[in-house]
Write an enzyme that holds these catalytic residues in place. Structure first.
Site, short mmCIF file in Angstrom:
data_model
loop_
_atom_site.label_atom_id
_atom_site.label_comp_id
_atom_site.label_asym_id
_atom_site.label_seq_id
_atom_site.Cartn_x
_atom_site.Cartn_y
_atom_site.Cartn_z
N GLY A 15 0.81 -1.18 -0.01
CA GLY A 15 -0.02 -0.15 0.08
C GLY A 15 0.89 1.15 -0.06
O GLY A 15 2.15 1.15 -0.11
N VAL A 62 -4.56 -10.81 5.61
CA VAL A 62 -4.29 -11.04 6.85
C VAL A 62 -5.49 -11.37 7.86
O VAL A 62 -5.07 -11.43 9.11
CB VAL A 62 -3.40 -9.76 7.60
CG1 VAL A 62 -2.03 -9.64 6.92
CG2 VAL A 62 -4.31 -8.50 7.43
N LYS A 96 -13.32 -6.65 8.33
CA LYS A 96 -12.63 -7.62 8.69
C LYS A 96 -11.29 -7.53 8.90
O LYS A 96 -10.44 -7.86 9.75
CB LYS A 96 -12.75 -8.73 7.59
CG LYS A 96 -14.19 -9.51 7.59
CD LYS A 96 -14.28 -10.43 6.47
CE LYS A 96 -13.48 -11.88 6.56
NZ LYS A 96 -13.73 -12.76 5.43
N GLY A 107 -2.07 -11.58 17.32
CA GLY A 107 -1.61 -13.24 17.71
C GLY A 107 -0.14 -13.35 17.34
O GLY A 107 0.52 -13.98 18.06
N TYR A 150 -15.21 1.70 8.54
CA TYR A 150 -13.66 1.86 8.75
C TYR A 150 -13.70 2.44 10.34
O TYR A 150 -12.75 2.02 10.92
CB TYR A 150 -13.16 3.05 7.84
CG TYR A 150 -11.90 3.30 7.88
CD1 TYR A 150 -10.75 2.55 7.64
CD2 TYR A 150 -11.51 4.56 8.26
CE1 TYR A 150 -9.42 2.83 7.49
CE2 TYR A 150 -9.97 4.92 8.15
CZ TYR A 150 -9.09 4.21 7.83
OH TYR A 150 -7.72 4.66 7.80
N LYS A 154 -11.60 0.54 13.13
CA LYS A 154 -10.31 1.05 13.65
C LYS A 154 -10.29 1.22 15.21
O LYS A 154 -9.45 1.15 16.17
CB LYS A 154 -9.99 2.27 12.90
CG LYS A 154 -9.39 2.05 11.60
CD LYS A 154 -7.91 1.59 11.52
CE LYS A 154 -7.37 1.33 10.08
NZ LYS A 154 -6.34 0.81 10.17
N THR A 180 -2.50 12.14 4.84
CA THR A 180 -1.40 11.90 4.51
C THR A 180 -1.26 11.75 2.83
O THR A 180 -2.05 11.31 2.31
CB THR A 180 -0.50 10.87 5.11
OG1 THR A 180 -0.67 10.82 6.35
CG2 THR A 180 0.73 10.64 4.65
#
Ligand code: UDP
Length: 314
Positions: A15, A62, A96, A107, A150, A154, A180
């Site tokens: 990204g 992920v 997700k 983890g 979103y 978060k 940014t």
């Protein structure tokens, strides 16, 4: 004795931010394992790392179990769609990766006894009623609006990070990232910087949403990544705003982009999306004090680099 090379895992390595972070870590002597499923990232952002013996890439979501054989010292969790247009199109994947993905990345950090950093966001503050935003403000978020997937993912991710810290003693860091910009943003990601620059470079109308009186504060990517690196290496485990406090209205920003590109574009006004925050500016007193960090790149210089990048993409 030879100094050990630190090993970092970067989720979302293909990204915009993940790839710049990967470059910085490699430059500072880390080995990096990048993970990305290319939902919003692109191989172009990491193709220059092909052949680097200290970089390894795993194509994976992920949100699924992350299996790694080797030791890991740092986990940097950056995977997530991050543009309002993207998370509107991918609300479930956004939820997700913020929830299950954060759980898996935590983890991994626990299992490897690694330090963990969560890329959180100014969206935690929603449409903020406190200005500028300090880290102790709890925010004003609509959980069921279009941005809720979103913002709440978060917010959950922050809660999960603190739970792993308190319950499992994982060393954790939380950075709240404000707007940014810089090279490697996706031309069509819908965010204001790539939208305005690509419109201006093509002399097309620059689309200001609402009356353009809403404000944002834009940080150049190199400043942001330096602040985030310092946060990970610090001893501080409470949330930290990283961003540039120089605030301007979206209309002023449109005019600045037209000037900086030398464009003939005109400004047109479009409807304001639902729940679009009216004002946003980071209070960075905490970062200044604890990290001795402040942004250095002024908007005109950052825009010169960013515009040069977008010229190669149009
Ligand atoms: N915006 C705009 N025109 C565009 C894209 C965005 O006026 O073509 C506005 C948007 O409504 C918001 C600001 O620019 O007020 C920043 O939007 P962005 O999508 O970059 O991210 P946000 O800061 O809202 O998360």
């Amino acid at each position: 004795m030879k100094k050990k090379q630190p090993a970092s895992v970067v989720t979302g390595a293909a990204g915009f931010l993940g790839s710049h972070l990967t470059d910085l870590l490699l430059a500072r002597g880390h080995k990096v394992i990048g993970i990305d499923n290319f939902v919003t990232g692109t191989v172009d952002n990491i193709s220059h790392l092909g052949g680097n013996p200290r970089f390894k890439f795993i194509q994976q979501d992920v949100s699924e179990f992350i299996f790694l054989n080797e030791p890991v010292d740092y986990v940097w969790h950056f995977a997530s769609p991050a543009s309002p247009v993207d998370y509107l199109e991918l609300p479930i994947q956004t939820l997700k990766v913020g929830s299950l993905g954060t759980h898996k990345a935590l983890g991994l950090a626990k299992n490897k006894r690694a330090r963990f950093l969560l890329a959180s966001t100014s969206e935690i503050y929603g449409d903020p009623l406190v200005h500028p935003q300090t880290e102790d403000y709890w925010g004003n978020v609509n959980p069921i609006g279009p941005r809720g997937c979103y913002d709440e993912a978060k917010r959950f991710a922050e809660a999960m990070t603190m739970a792993y810290h308190r319950e499992h003693g994982v060393e954790t860091r939380i950075v709240r990232i404000f707007n940014t910009y810089g090279p490697r943003m996706r031309l069509n990601d819908g965010r204001v910087v790539p939208s305005f620059i690509s419109q201006a470079l093509q002399n097309k109308p620059v689309t200001v949403f609402g009356k353009g009186l809403q404000t944002r504060s834009f940080c150049f990517v190199s400043d942001l990544i330096e602040g985030i690196f310092r946060l990970m290496m610090s001893l501080y485990n409470q949330p930290m705003n990283i961003g540039n406090p120089s605030e301007l209205t979206v209309l002023e920003f449109a005019r600045e982009i037209i000037r900086a590109t030398g464009s003939r574009s005109k400004i047109v006004f479009k409807p304001l999306p639902q729940d679009d925050p009216k004002q946003r500016q980071p209070d960075i007193a905490r970062a200044k004090k604890i990290l001795r960090w402040a942004p250095k790149v002024p908007l005109d210089r950052g825009l010169t680099d960013t515009i040069a990048y977008f010229r190669t993409k149009i």
